[in-house]
Design an enzyme around this catalytic site. Structure first.
Site, mmCIF file in Angstrom:
data_model
loop_
_atom_site.group_PDB
_atom_site.id
_atom_site.type_symbol
_atom_site.label_atom_id
_atom_site.label_comp_id
_atom_site.label_asym_id
_atom_site.label_seq_id
_atom_site.Cartn_x
_atom_site.Cartn_y
_atom_site.Cartn_z
ATOM 1 N N TRP A 102 0.649 -1.245 -0.050
ATOM 2 C CA TRP A 102 -0.462 0.547 -0.115
ATOM 3 C C TRP A 102 0.799 1.781 0.080
ATOM 4 O O TRP A 102 0.684 2.635 -0.543
ATOM 5 C CB TRP A 102 -0.855 0.539 1.500
ATOM 6 C CG TRP A 102 -1.909 -1.279 1.053
ATOM 7 C CD1 TRP A 102 -2.549 -1.902 2.416
ATOM 8 C CD2 TRP A 102 -2.777 -1.502 -0.168
ATOM 9 N NE1 TRP A 102 -2.952 -2.944 1.499
ATOM 10 C CE2 TRP A 102 -3.598 -2.713 0.449
ATOM 11 C CE3 TRP A 102 -2.892 -1.427 -1.075
ATOM 12 C CZ2 TRP A 102 -4.026 -3.541 -0.570
ATOM 13 C CZ3 TRP A 102 -4.473 -1.590 -1.876
ATOM 14 C CH2 TRP A 102 -4.928 -2.738 -1.632
ATOM 15 N N ASP A 174 -0.994 6.695 6.466
ATOM 16 C CA ASP A 174 -2.520 5.916 6.529
ATOM 17 C C ASP A 174 -2.414 4.607 7.317
ATOM 18 O O ASP A 174 -1.067 3.985 7.023
ATOM 19 C CB ASP A 174 -1.939 5.266 5.231
ATOM 20 C CG ASP A 174 -2.462 4.037 4.921
ATOM 21 O OD1 ASP A 174 -3.550 3.762 5.627
ATOM 22 O OD2 ASP A 174 -1.989 3.357 3.220
ATOM 23 N N LYS A 198 -12.186 -1.701 9.055
ATOM 24 C CA LYS A 198 -11.496 -2.714 9.183
ATOM 25 C C LYS A 198 -12.036 -2.162 11.061
ATOM 26 O O LYS A 198 -12.332 -3.914 11.096
ATOM 27 C CB LYS A 198 -9.333 -2.103 9.409
ATOM 28 C CG LYS A 198 -9.205 -1.983 8.222
ATOM 29 C CD LYS A 198 -8.632 -3.225 7.407
ATOM 30 C CE LYS A 198 -8.243 -2.822 5.711
ATOM 31 N NZ LYS A 198 -7.933 -3.855 5.316
#
Length: 363
Positions: A102, A174, A198
């Site tokens: 990511w 992030d 999440k």
């Protein structure tokens, strides 16, 4: 019957949050309609919206210098929106710490808006990531517009347990896959973002917590809908927000509060991780955990069995035993158990018991 859900995201949600939504779905607080049917400009929805912000602000002790902003588009939009706002002709470079897939994608998007620098990468010769860097390894450009890092790496199972020190350079994170797993000092960050799917709720809403001063620095020559400052000035109501997702995030935040807050959540998460990694270490000749111990993620435990065929058998038999979502990401294979907040200690005990039995029958 509900399964034990180890999916990496969209992930398990707390049952009380879902039950509350079920009970309020058709008639929210006697209004005669669902919350998803209410106008985002109406008082009924705005009360939910403001409660979600208040719960998050209280839970993280977010200082008055910072603000919660609800956006859409997930992490991929943030990969682009951060450099779109903060890379300028005068400051075209930002530092990126590469610790997984990511962070690579975030760097790729930044290249459309400037000349970002790879300050460090922990990628091995096999293209895998098995650790996060130490503080001593970091060399930050003091003139960088910001430093970007990914706090938890779902694909490879690594996590920053101590956040990097970057001096006076604005720190951007992030936090999609470990936001709210514990309490932390928000004031250290110029901006952080997290997709809700999440630890916070369903897919569809992205939470940004940012310094008001940093947001105000953002470029004014980009469309308004992409300016953080515009959304902040309008209390995340500049355009229609994902109202149902924010409502469900409010339910999850209320569940965390009732559980005892983030201190209780962290104790629970550490117990879960300790149980699972102890099982991996106990059977180290069968389960291979590639991540260095100091970098092991409390949210995503990645491991491999002796063969790919056994990986597939493990995931299939676990599903038959009522445990879903254990197959590793398609890019790295293996097994991945995601231990997000809604996963209970009892759920992990069930997985560990299954792992012990699987060794006996297939080892």
């Amino acid at each position: 019957m509900r399964v034990i859900n180890f999916n990496p995201g969209p992930a398990a949600m707390p049952l009380p949050a879902l039950e509350r939504a079920r009970d309020e779905l058709l008639d929210f607080q006697g209004s005669g309609m669902s919350i998803m049917e209410h106008s985002h400009r109406g008082k009924v929805y705005e009360a939910v919206h403001d409660e979600a912000i208040a719960l998050l602000t209280q839970m993280l002790d977010i200082p008055a210098t910072h603000q919660v902003v609800f956006l859409t588009g997930g992490a991929h939009q943030q990969f682009a929106q951060v450099p779109m706002n903060f890379l300028t002709p005068a400051h075209p470079s930002a530092d990126y710490f590469l610790t997984g897939g990511w962070s690579e994608k975030a760097l790729e998007e930044a290249r459309f808006y400037g000349t970002p620098r790879v300050a460090i990468t922990t990628q091995g010769p096999d293209k895998r990531y098995t650790r996060v860097p130490t503080q001593a390894e970091l060399r930050v450009d003091p003139s960088a517009a910001y430093v970007h890092f990914t706090s938890n790496n779902t694909l490879f199972g690594t996590q920053w347990h101590t956040f990097p020190e970057v001096g006076d350079v604005p720190l951007v994170a992030d936090m999609c896959s470990d936001f709210l797993w514990r309490k932390f000092d928000v004031s250290r960050f110029a901006l952080l973002y997290a997709g809700a799917q999440k630890n916070l709720g369903p897919s569809g809403v992205t939470v940004v917590v940012a310094s008001k001063e940093f947001m105000a620095r953002g470029r004014q020559d980009i469309p308004k809908v992409f300016r953080y400052s515009v959304h902040a000035e309008n209390n995340s109501l500049y355009n229609t927000p994902p109202t149902l997702a924010i409502y469900l995030a409010r339910n999850v935040l209320a569940w965390i509060r009732d559980l005892g807050g983030l201190d209780a959540v962290e104790r629970r998460n550490r117990e879960k991780a300790a149980l699972l990694y102890a099982a991996l270490d106990r059977h180290a000749g069968f389960y291979r955990a590639p991540v260095e111990r100091d970098s092991r993620s409390a949210m995503n435990a990645v491991f491999y069995l002796p063969t790919e065929a056994l990986d597939a058998t493990f995931a299939a038999e676990a599903l038959k035993a009522g445990m879903a979502g254990l197959k590793g990401h398609r890019s790295v294979g293996g097994i991945r158990a995601s231990l997000y907040n809604a996963v209970s200690v009892e759920d992990v005990r069930a997985l560990v018991s299954f792992m012990d039995h699987f060794v006996k029958t297939h080892g």
